[in-house]
Design a protein around this motif. Structure first.
Motif, PDB file in Angstrom:
ATOM      1  N   ALA A  11      -9.659  -2.208  -3.864  1.00 61.07           N
ATOM      2  CA  ALA A  11     -10.953  -1.526  -3.721  1.00 61.07           C
ATOM      3  C   ALA A  11     -11.453  -1.546  -2.266  1.00 61.07           C
ATOM      4  O   ALA A  11     -12.053  -0.403  -1.879  1.00 61.07           O
ATOM      5  CB  ALA A  11     -11.820  -2.204  -4.770  1.00 61.07           C
ATOM      6  N   GLN A  12     -11.305  -2.624  -1.700  1.00 60.02           N
ATOM      7  CA  GLN A  12     -11.580  -2.773  -0.271  1.00 60.02           C
ATOM      8  C   GLN A  12     -11.060  -1.869   0.713  1.00 60.02           C
ATOM      9  O   GLN A  12     -11.678  -1.691   1.628  1.00 60.02           O
ATOM     10  CB  GLN A  12     -11.744  -4.190   0.086  1.00 60.02           C
ATOM     11  N   ARG A  13      -9.833  -1.464   0.089  1.00 60.67           N
ATOM     12  CA  ARG A  13      -9.050  -1.033   1.111  1.00 60.67           C
ATOM     13  C   ARG A  13      -9.057   0.790   0.464  1.00 60.67           C
ATOM     14  O   ARG A  13      -8.403   1.511   1.185  1.00 60.67           O
ATOM     15  CB  ARG A  13      -7.586  -1.128   1.217  1.00 60.67           C
ATOM     16  N   GLY A  14      -9.992   0.999  -0.241  1.00 59.85           N
ATOM     17  CA  GLY A  14     -10.202   2.482  -0.734  1.00 59.85           C
ATOM     18  C   GLY A  14      -9.106   2.782  -1.654  1.00 59.85           C
ATOM     19  O   GLY A  14      -9.065   4.281  -1.949  1.00 59.85           O
ATOM     20  N   PHE A  15      -8.435   2.086  -2.570  1.00 58.74           N
ATOM     21  CA  PHE A  15      -7.766   2.393  -3.671  1.00 58.74           C
ATOM     22  C   PHE A  15      -8.209   1.976  -4.576  1.00 58.74           C
ATOM     23  O   PHE A  15      -8.906   1.109  -4.813  1.00 58.74           O
ATOM     24  CB  PHE A  15      -6.128   1.680  -3.263  1.00 58.74           C
ATOM     25  N   THR A  16      -7.709   2.624  -5.703  1.00 62.36           N
ATOM     26  CA  THR A  16      -8.157   2.196  -7.173  1.00 62.36           C
ATOM     27  C   THR A  16      -6.627   1.643  -8.110  1.00 62.36           C
ATOM     28  O   THR A  16      -5.979   2.360  -7.991  1.00 62.36           O
ATOM     29  CB  THR A  16      -8.600   3.255  -8.010  1.00 62.36           C
ATOM     30  N   LEU A  17      -6.907   0.354  -8.302  1.00 62.70           N
ATOM     31  CA  LEU A  17      -5.786  -0.235  -9.023  1.00 62.70           C
ATOM     32  C   LEU A  17      -6.183  -0.025 -10.803  1.00 62.70           C
ATOM     33  O   LEU A  17      -6.961  -0.582 -11.107  1.00 62.70           O
ATOM     34  CB  LEU A  17      -5.561  -1.520  -8.826  1.00 62.70           C
ATOM     35  N   ASP A  18      -5.461   1.029 -11.428  1.00 63.14           N
ATOM     36  CA  ASP A  18      -5.575   1.056 -12.806  1.00 63.14           C
ATOM     37  C   ASP A  18      -5.001  -0.180 -13.668  1.00 63.14           C
ATOM     38  O   ASP A  18      -3.669  -0.151 -13.906  1.00 63.14           O
ATOM     39  CB  ASP A  18      -4.921   2.285 -13.186  1.00 63.14           C
ATOM     40  N   ARG A  19      -5.758  -0.906 -14.012  1.00 61.60           N
ATOM     41  CA  ARG A  19      -5.179  -2.258 -14.910  1.00 61.60           C
ATOM     42  C   ARG A  19      -4.738  -1.954 -16.178  1.00 61.60           C
ATOM     43  O   ARG A  19      -4.049  -2.639 -16.966  1.00 61.60           O
ATOM     44  CB  ARG A  19      -6.157  -3.388 -14.958  1.00 61.60           C
ATOM     45  N   LYS A  20      -5.185  -0.739 -16.942  1.00 57.01           N
ATOM     46  CA  LYS A  20      -4.723  -0.201 -17.931  1.00 57.01           C
ATOM     47  C   LYS A  20      -3.534   0.694 -17.966  1.00 57.01           C
ATOM     48  O   LYS A  20      -3.040   0.917 -18.876  1.00 57.01           O
ATOM     49  CB  LYS A  20      -5.783   0.740 -18.547  1.00 57.01           C
ATOM     50  N   ASN A  21      -2.762   0.919 -16.664  1.00 54.87           N
ATOM     51  CA  ASN A  21      -1.707   1.488 -16.444  1.00 54.87           C
ATOM     52  C   ASN A  21      -0.504   0.718 -17.430  1.00 54.87           C
ATOM     53  O   ASN A  21      -0.576  -0.572 -17.563  1.00 54.87           O
ATOM     54  CB  ASN A  21      -1.135   1.646 -15.113  1.00 54.87           C
ATOM     55  N   LEU A  34       0.935  -1.232   0.110  1.00 52.15           N
ATOM     56  CA  LEU A  34      -0.297   0.046  -0.108  1.00 52.15           C
ATOM     57  C   LEU A  34       0.957   1.244   0.049  1.00 52.15           C
ATOM     58  O   LEU A  34       1.955   1.196   0.762  1.00 52.15           O
ATOM     59  CB  LEU A  34      -0.897  -0.039   1.226  1.00 52.15           C
ATOM     60  N   PRO A  35       0.588   2.359  -0.886  1.00 48.29           N
ATOM     61  CA  PRO A  35      -0.444   2.134  -1.843  1.00 48.29           C
ATOM     62  C   PRO A  35      -0.094   1.442  -3.137  1.00 48.29           C
ATOM     63  O   PRO A  35       1.050   1.095  -3.189  1.00 48.29           O
ATOM     64  CB  PRO A  35      -0.760   3.706  -2.150  1.00 48.29           C
ATOM     65  N   PRO A  36      -1.046   1.329  -4.056  1.00 51.80           N
ATOM     66  CA  PRO A  36      -0.753   0.376  -5.062  1.00 51.80           C
ATOM     67  C   PRO A  36       0.458   1.167  -6.053  1.00 51.80           C
ATOM     68  O   PRO A  36       0.304   2.272  -6.199  1.00 51.80           O
ATOM     69  CB  PRO A  36      -1.908   0.321  -5.752  1.00 51.80           C
ATOM     70  N   SER A  37       1.370   0.353  -6.365  1.00 48.84           N
ATOM     71  CA  SER A  37       2.246   0.515  -7.419  1.00 48.84           C
ATOM     72  C   SER A  37       2.400  -0.015  -8.673  1.00 48.84           C
ATOM     73  O   SER A  37       2.637  -1.192  -8.470  1.00 48.84           O
ATOM     74  CB  SER A  37       3.649   0.458  -6.532  1.00 48.84           C
TER      75      SER A  37
END
Length: 365
Positions: free
Chosen positions: A127-137, A86-89
């Motif tokens: 998402a459950q932890r309030g973050f957004t992971l952009d899979r299109k990155n 956390l946060p998503p990298s």
């Protein structure tokens, strides 16, 4: 089957050892809490607990377990690499996917479908932890595209269990209480084109248990199953067979009668001596083991080594068997299997006539 006792198995790779989530991690994963400016009360705490229950019910139990295992595996990987999940990298997730596809130290590589599923699990957990992971990155998308291009293979389909096979499998079962139960499981699962999770989640009546996935209604001409499936509630009609030996409805009635079950789960464990039905619901793993065991005992595909025979058959073999054997309009098979498209149904049809419609000749060639 010699025993109904089961030990849970991990869904993670053997590469890392993982530990269970503590209570704080679980609450964060649930994603339901009171706003910081609202004082807690008994009523609000009850609503929070209820909301968490609804959040857990938003996905299937097996999906929840898989997603939890995905997160623990990723978190363990991050700790070993000296970073934090956390946060998503996107850069680190791209490296993680690379390590899954091409691991060091001769560790087994994961399949493309498993890697894709891992990524879905990470996105859900973030998402459950309030973050957004952009899979299109680009750090994620380009690595995943390269993995798919280099390592993707056509899906390996399980062998279909044909009518003569299911009869041979049923013939290997004894006529004690456990045998009656397993006979009903095989025949009902085959005639209904059911998933193994759908088989074991059935209750006798509506709202019998909190973990119910549906219920049964036995009528004069057959049985109606009301299932809470992936695509929503649906009904599956299973008609009576041509003889008592092959009739799924008769097998179900025999099991319920002699097991003295009129409430709660339809398929439950039995005592060690096989003479008494217990209250606890069977695991869907029992269906998979039952299929493999009876396939071996019945001599199906005896031309192959035992290891290969076991790998050929699974719970999906029941669904593929119905789709391949039912000589009816395709739309009826599609409805029975609960597929949203005819194309999905065709994937289950192992021996359909692929050239029944010949577009070459239809084009005048």
């Amino acid at each position: 089957m010699s025993s109904d006792n089961e030990k849970p198995t991990s869904t993670t790779s053997n590469t890392f050892e993982v530990s269970p989530l503590d209570e704080r991690d679980q609450e964060e994963c649930d994603g339901i809490a009171l706003p910081s400016h609202v004082a807690g009360s008994g009523t609000l705490d009850r609503l929070v607990d209820t909301a968490r229950g609804y959040a857990k019910a938003s996905t299937a139990q097996n999906t929840n377990k898989a997603y939890a295992a995905d997160w623990k595996h990723f978190a363990r990987w991050c700790r070993l690499k000296g970073t934090d999940p956390l946060p998503p990298s996107p850069e680190m997730i791209g490296l993680y996917l690379t390590d899954l596809a091409a691991p060091a130290n001769d560790a087994p590589a994961l399949t493309v479908s498993t890697i894709d599923r891992r990524l879905c699990g990470l996105a859900w957990n973030y998402a459950q932890r309030g973050f957004t992971l952009d899979r299109k990155n680009r750090h994620i998308a380009t690595v995943l595209a390269g993995i798919k291009r280099k390592h993707a293979r056509p899906p390996v389909q399980k062998e279909a269990i044909l009518p003569e096979d299911i009869l041979a499998m049923v013939a290997t079962l004894p006529f004690d209480l456990r045998g009656l139960r397993d006979r009903a499981i095989l025949l009902l699962g085959y005639a209904g084109g059911l998933r193994r999770s759908e088989i074991v989640s059935l209750d006798v009546g509506k709202d019998d248990t909190p973990d119910s996935g549906g219920w049964i209604e036995i009528l004069e001409d057959g049985v109606i199953l009301t299932l809470n499936a992936k695509t929503g509630w649906r009904e599956v009609e299973i008609g009576c067979g041509s003889s008592e030996q092959t009739c799924p409805v008769h097998a179900l009635e025999q099991w319920l009668h002699f097991a003295k079950i009129d409430f709660g789960p339809v398929f439950v464990r039995t005592s060690r001596d096989g003479k008494k039905a217990l209250e606890s619901r069977l695991s869907d793993k029992h269906v998979a083991r039952l299929i493999k065991t009876t396939v071996l005992k019945s001599g199906i595909r005896s031309d192959l080594p035992e290891k290969d025979r076991l790998a050929l058959f699974s719970g999906h073999s029941l669904r593929a068997g119905l789709a391949s054997s039912a000589e009816v309009d395709e739309r009826y098979v599609q409805k029975q299997l609960g597929h949203a498209s005819a194309e999905m149904t065709r994937r289950y049809q192992r021996r359909r006539d692929r050239f029944r419609v010949n577009l070459t000749k239809a084009a005048g060639m």
